[in-house]
Design an enzyme around this catalytic site. Structure first.
Site, PDB file in Angstrom:
ATOM      1  N   GLU A  65       0.724  -1.242  -0.019  1.00  0.00           N
ATOM      2  CA  GLU A  65       0.051  -0.115  -0.098  1.00  0.00           C
ATOM      3  C   GLU A  65       1.076   1.309   0.015  1.00  0.00           C
ATOM      4  O   GLU A  65       1.920   1.243   0.867  1.00  0.00           O
ATOM      5  CB  GLU A  65      -0.910  -0.203   1.085  1.00  0.00           C
ATOM      6  CG  GLU A  65      -1.947   1.072   1.213  1.00  0.00           C
ATOM      7  CD  GLU A  65      -2.973   1.062   2.142  1.00  0.00           C
ATOM      8  OE1 GLU A  65      -3.908   0.059   2.135  1.00  0.00           O
ATOM      9  OE2 GLU A  65      -3.193   2.209   2.819  1.00  0.00           O
ATOM     10  N   PHE A  66       0.240   2.121  -0.789  1.00  0.00           N
ATOM     11  CA  PHE A  66       1.253   3.508  -0.933  1.00  0.00           C
ATOM     12  C   PHE A  66       0.124   4.505  -0.744  1.00  0.00           C
ATOM     13  O   PHE A  66      -0.998   4.544  -1.177  1.00  0.00           O
ATOM     14  CB  PHE A  66       1.973   3.655  -2.283  1.00  0.00           C
ATOM     15  CG  PHE A  66       2.983   2.633  -2.503  1.00  0.00           C
ATOM     16  CD1 PHE A  66       4.429   2.725  -2.069  1.00  0.00           C
ATOM     17  CD2 PHE A  66       2.564   1.522  -3.170  1.00  0.00           C
ATOM     18  CE1 PHE A  66       5.274   1.825  -2.386  1.00  0.00           C
ATOM     19  CE2 PHE A  66       3.570   0.226  -3.486  1.00  0.00           C
ATOM     20  CZ  PHE A  66       4.993   0.422  -2.916  1.00  0.00           C
ATOM     21  N   PRO A  69       1.727  11.170  -3.286  1.00  0.00           N
ATOM     22  CA  PRO A  69       3.075  12.211  -3.160  1.00  0.00           C
ATOM     23  C   PRO A  69       2.371  13.512  -2.931  1.00  0.00           C
ATOM     24  O   PRO A  69       1.501  13.881  -3.565  1.00  0.00           O
ATOM     25  CB  PRO A  69       4.072  11.998  -4.109  1.00  0.00           C
ATOM     26  CG  PRO A  69       3.342  11.635  -5.241  1.00  0.00           C
ATOM     27  CD  PRO A  69       2.182  10.817  -4.726  1.00  0.00           C
ATOM     28  N   GLU A 205     -15.571   3.375  15.855  1.00  0.00           N
ATOM     29  CA  GLU A 205     -16.747   4.107  15.948  1.00  0.00           C
ATOM     30  C   GLU A 205     -18.145   3.016  16.116  1.00  0.00           C
ATOM     31  O   GLU A 205     -19.190   3.512  16.074  1.00  0.00           O
ATOM     32  CB  GLU A 205     -17.126   5.004  14.814  1.00  0.00           C
ATOM     33  CG  GLU A 205     -16.074   6.221  14.848  1.00  0.00           C
ATOM     34  CD  GLU A 205     -16.162   7.012  13.587  1.00  0.00           C
ATOM     35  OE1 GLU A 205     -17.284   7.094  13.022  1.00  0.00           O
ATOM     36  OE2 GLU A 205     -15.218   7.830  13.359  1.00  0.00           O
ATOM     37  N   ALA A 206     -17.747   1.725  15.738  1.00  0.00           N
ATOM     38  CA  ALA A 206     -18.609   0.867  15.747  1.00  0.00           C
ATOM     39  C   ALA A 206     -19.182   0.549  17.236  1.00  0.00           C
ATOM     40  O   ALA A 206     -18.873   0.846  18.311  1.00  0.00           O
ATOM     41  CB  ALA A 206     -18.393  -0.504  15.392  1.00  0.00           C
ATOM     42  N   THR A 483      26.360   4.894 -29.606  1.00  0.00           N
ATOM     43  CA  THR A 483      25.260   3.990 -29.664  1.00  0.00           C
ATOM     44  C   THR A 483      24.199   3.969 -28.452  1.00  0.00           C
ATOM     45  O   THR A 483      24.657   4.502 -27.255  1.00  0.00           O
ATOM     46  CB  THR A 483      25.930   2.367 -29.252  1.00  0.00           C
ATOM     47  OG1 THR A 483      26.604   2.700 -27.901  1.00  0.00           O
ATOM     48  CG2 THR A 483      26.724   2.050 -30.189  1.00  0.00           C
TER      49      THR A 483
END
Lengths: 646, 646
Positions: A65-66, A69, A205-206, A483
């Site tokens: 997970e990220f 930015p 909050e449940a 090259t």
């Protein structure tokens, strides 16, 4: 998800059962007569099917997970992190939704565009988070439509943090994640794979742990395909949660969210946001070393590894989801120690594939963009069809223009000062340009002591494969054959070869030798004389910036230069030298002299004029040696050319 | 044309100039982005372009004229003559129009169907003659539409012989060939290449030689692309005619019609029909030897060779048109002595290509029909698209049914009595069937002293390539592995290899070893056990007549078993083992046991019951060894199977 809160509503449960395996047969029917050999079944499967297949095969997997930015530079860094961490083989990554950061916009830093980049440019299966509270139905539908258009296929449906102190349910609004799940299923049918959040300790909050479980069941029955959990500190917390879920009839995959502790402050902040309590035994270790980042990280890695092992050993867990906090070290270390990080993941094709659904049949590309795959994807993003099997078949010849040249993910990773150190603060002659090319090839420091680790045409150090040609490349670059792309010939190496292999095992891969370079018109004149001797063996294309084009290619046909033969498959030829797209590449290759190099210097400065001179007068040349079973003759061609000049 | 008379009318000359080179650029534009690599440029060119290209390259060529046969058996013979004489590399053949033989009908012997067969089943560029006098406009349009529908692309426009003694011009009718030329151009634009007849001595009914030349010019200016001449006996006759044509502005190609004298009576009849006079010097030679056929033929060959040499040496002639009278020997002899007969013409693809325009991109076929290409063409004649590049890409899975089983060009070339001698007047056991297969492989006579030169699945003796496997094939057929198709593995032989080569020179060809056979269920049971050991290396499909199907092919994907790598081209993979079409082939392969073999015997006879038993109980098996660079393992698979049985 770490800092997003969520609560399930009281919506009625839908009749739709868990779709985890419902479309398996549809997919395999597709495959039976599909036009592209399914080299990599992954490319054709939905995330939930991949998950199921991995579970059935007993394979263990991980995901990352990220968060998006804050600055464009940070975005460039995050994208290279995607590339690096993508190499370890995550099943998917996910990108969080930051309501404060204009998440659905076209900004380089928005959640939407970061997820788009991960899918299309980094080829990663990606879940985009989306929150619904305080948003209109139209806004949400708009975001989902845009996500679909960009090729995103998976949504993590969340409530999000209510803004303001006093939050009240809106009538007919999106009050809970379950409302978003239902909306996705109503408006987009089965298009998206939908993920929802689970709270091993119950949502803060449940009303109760049990009530929260019931809410979770509602989300699943409303159409969610799998669950990712909030972080937790003890394996037994997750295992109990999972059993409790199963007990009330939740049968879809539940993926534990793993948070390797990486520092004292980040842990404190996270705990505050998620309203979790850190167990006393962890506090006891951390408090005494709270100023020693390395020590805390080492402890965090130890703790995560041991927890992951326990989860995997339970037999109930097949995949692990990591909260990376956008950092690499700790997560990578945990994965390596668990044996989940694949040091050398199998390449399905010689180039990095894109994960956009419309590109899943794509299996041929021109060789020219080998070092600039993101540019190729960008310039072909408007194509409706992608070539498979043959280049000539369905490829649109219209490449996107270069006007958006500074598009952030095509920018060099190195800042201007670094580039000047590598490519010369001051150029004195064409020869000083030759030196830059030579240093890039050899890896030796330049005359000012700096290593040249990238070039305008190659943002990364020399490929392992190109290393095979290093000695010859050094020799010719010194003499003005500059090259920018090359590959050796290969006559049937196993597809599992660590350097040149690709595709499924049991196959054989082949290549024709290829050499592409800039050089002066003087050298081109001699080269053309030499090439007469090699007329039947070597195909060439020689073009200058004005488009003057010299070639011996028959009928403008593409030449396959990389191909593979696999058990029970048709032939795959993923790389071609295509005369038509070479002219589009030519524009880009010449423009890079100016855009990336000349513009480092003042206007009218001698350095800038030298680069401008090369841009205006040099030719771009590509050579293919068709006789792949024999020794590569291209070096002899160059040698003969130099001899003729002397 | 030999016995068709023709006269040019007085129609006004059209503004259309000679189209000989007008569409060259159109064709090369087509090619530049076409989906199939132009392995054989011939397949994409119109006849007039081929002619022009040959002339520009200084290549000399020949063409062959045939007339339609009278009986179905004669048609079968003529078609094998097309195959044999086609091997010599004619630029085209032409089929005359016999008004008395219902020439536009669907009869096996009609001009239309014979031309159709030459184009579609023998892959020969073909000109269909068409006469116009005494026919309605609608009839003629109908014939032309049918010709177009069948894939015919070239028409020789002739007047034809008026029926009845007194012929009068019809107002608004087709009185002269020029009317037909105009009609073709009006109704079909540039679709057809149109040829007209020229008379080196002037048409016998023309007012004068000069008037006839003017009529010819009218035909050319009305839209004819080239001219073929009536036969003549002296080279100077043709050369003078050609100069006279050029002098009045006829610039299209003029092809001399060559008639090798093959016998006294055929010469006399021809002379009578064409109203030509045989020169005295020829009469002087022929009259004394008029009863010696061989002597006359030898003289005819000498005469033709010497005349052709003189024509070619003049520099004005590039192609020669032969009136074969449906005979092979004399024409072939002349061509060989002139060096125009190409003993080993280059194969553009491993299988014989069809000349129908809609099949010109076709470059992939299933291997199953390798020995029955005409059946494959017949069963796919309704397809609108033909696969190129990949089998999966555009191939329709719907093969034509087998109801027209006795379609004349799918019939065996051998009559029933011969087949009985080869395959056994009386079969006593399955082993006597094994013997037939074994004799076919070895070429040794069977127990009654007859050689087995064909099988229901192979109408010709063993292919040269299969000879490479002869020893092993003999061994396994003796033991009840009844092989019907096989190829050795090839790891990169030059494309010019006389046995396995195909495609342009400078390339390399490859094959995976293939073996296809019928065998008993007992052997299949053992084979399946053995195949477990070879699971990763060998792909198999095993099916019985009821369609019970056992395979390890992934996702029903085709397996490329023949492919070639050529300079400056994409990869060509002309032969695949396709699991889907294998089931269509299976129906045909099993049906051949009954249709071609069992039905030779009386109903209820033991011989018939043995074949019926095999048909009902045996399996059809195909095996591919994917590891083409290693020694073919299929023989070991069979060996292991027999060992397991013992």
């Amino acid at each position: 998800m770490v800092n997003e809160t969520q609560q399930t509503g009281s919506g009625s449960s839908s009749s739709r059962s868990d779709g985890g395996s419902s479309s398996g047969s549809e997919s395999s029917k597709d495959n039976s007569r599909c036009s592209t050999p399914v080299l990599d079944a992954d490319r054709h499967e939905r995330l939930r099917e991949k998950m199921r297949r991995r579970q059935e095969a007993g394979d263990r997997w991980f995901s990352l997970e990220f968060f998006p930015p804050r600055t464009a530079n940070a975005a460039v860094n995050l994208i290279s992190r995607f590339d690096r961490m993508g190499a370890g083989g995550p099943l998917f990554i996910d990108v969080t939704w930051h309501p404060a950061g204009d998440p659905g916009s076209d900004k380089e830093t928005s959640s939407m565009i970061i997820a788009n980049t991960a899918v299309n440019y980094c080829g990663l299966e990606t879940i985009l988070h989306m929150t619904c509270c305080n948003q209109s139905k139209d806004d949400i539908t708009g975001h989902l439509q845009k996500a679909k258009r960009l090729g995103l296929k998976n949504i993590m449906a969340l409530r999000g943090d209510p803004s303001g102190e006093e939050w009240e349910e809106e009538v007919d609004g999106f009050n809970y994640a379950v409302d978003l799940v239902k909306h996705i299923r109503n408006e987009f049918d089965d298009y998206f794979d939908v993920c929802v959040a689970g709270y091993p300790k119950g949502h803060p909050e449940a009303e109760s742990y049990e009530a929260d479980l019931r809410h979770l069941k509602e989300k699943v029955f409303a159409g969610a395909d799998f669950i990712i959990t909030q972080l937790f500190f003890r394996p037994e917390t997750f295992l109990k949660f999972m059993k409790d879920c199963q007990a009330i009839g939740i049968t879809c995959p539940i993926i534990p969210g793993i948070f390797p502790i990486q520092g004292y402050h980040s842990l404190r902040q996270l705990v505050k946001l998620s309203k979790l309590e850190v167990p006393q035994e962890i506090k006891d270790v951390i408090e005494p070393i709270k100023d020693n980042d390395a020590a805390i990280r080492n402890y965090g890695v130890e703790l995560a590894v041991s927890m992951c092992r326990e989860l995997l050993d339970s037999g109930m867990v097949h995949g692990l989801h990591f909260y990376t906090l956008n950092r690499e070290v700790a997560t990578t270390e945990v994965l390596k120690r668990l044996g989940l990080w694949k040091e050398d993941p199998r390449r399905p094709l010689p180039w990095a594939v894109s994960a956009h659904p419309k590109r899943r049949v794509e299996d041929v590309r021109p060789i020219f963009w080998a070092s600039r795959p993101k540019s190729y994807i960008y310039r072909t993003q408007e194509w409706d069809d992608f070539p498979n099997g043959r280049w000539g078949n369905s490829s649109s010849p219209a490449f996107g223009e270069l006007k958006d040249y500074y598009l952030f993910y095509l920018k060099s990773k190195s800042p201007r000062e670094e580039l000047l150190k590598m490519w010369g603060e001051e150029l004195t002659s064409e020869e000083s340009v030759f030196e830059v090319f030579t240093c890039y090839i050899t890896g030796e420091p330049n005359r000012n002591g700096y290593k040249v680790t990238c070039m305008p045409w190659n943002d990364d150090p020399l490929a392992t494969e190109t290393n095979l040609l290093k000695e010859q490349l050094e020799k010719v670059n010194r003499r003005g054959i500059l090259t920018i792309n090359s590959q050796p010939n290969i006559n049937g190496k196993p597809s599992t070869d660590p350097i040149v292999g690709w595709g499924p095992s049991g196959g054989y891969v082949f290549q024709k030798a290829y050499l592409e370079f800039f050089t002066s018109s003087e050298i081109v004149t001699a080269l053309l004389k030499v090439l007469k001797k090699y007329e039947l063996r070597v195909n060439y294309h020689i073009v200058n910036v004005k488009g003057q084009n010299i070639t011996n290619a028959p009928d403008l046909q593409p030449n396959a230069v990389t191909w593979g033969i696999f058990p029970g498959r048709e032939i795959i030829q993923p790389t071609v030298v295509d005369p038509v797209s070479f002219l589009s590449w030519k524009d880009e290759a010449f423009a890079l002299w100016i855009e990336q190099w000349a513009k480092l210097y003042e206007e009218e400065s001698p350095s800038r004029m030298i680069i401008q001179y090369i841009h205006d007068n040099y030719y771009l040349v590509n050579l293919v040696d068709n006789d792949f079973p024999l020794e590569n003759c291209l070096w002899q061609v160059v040698e003969d050319t130099f001899e003729l000049l002397n």
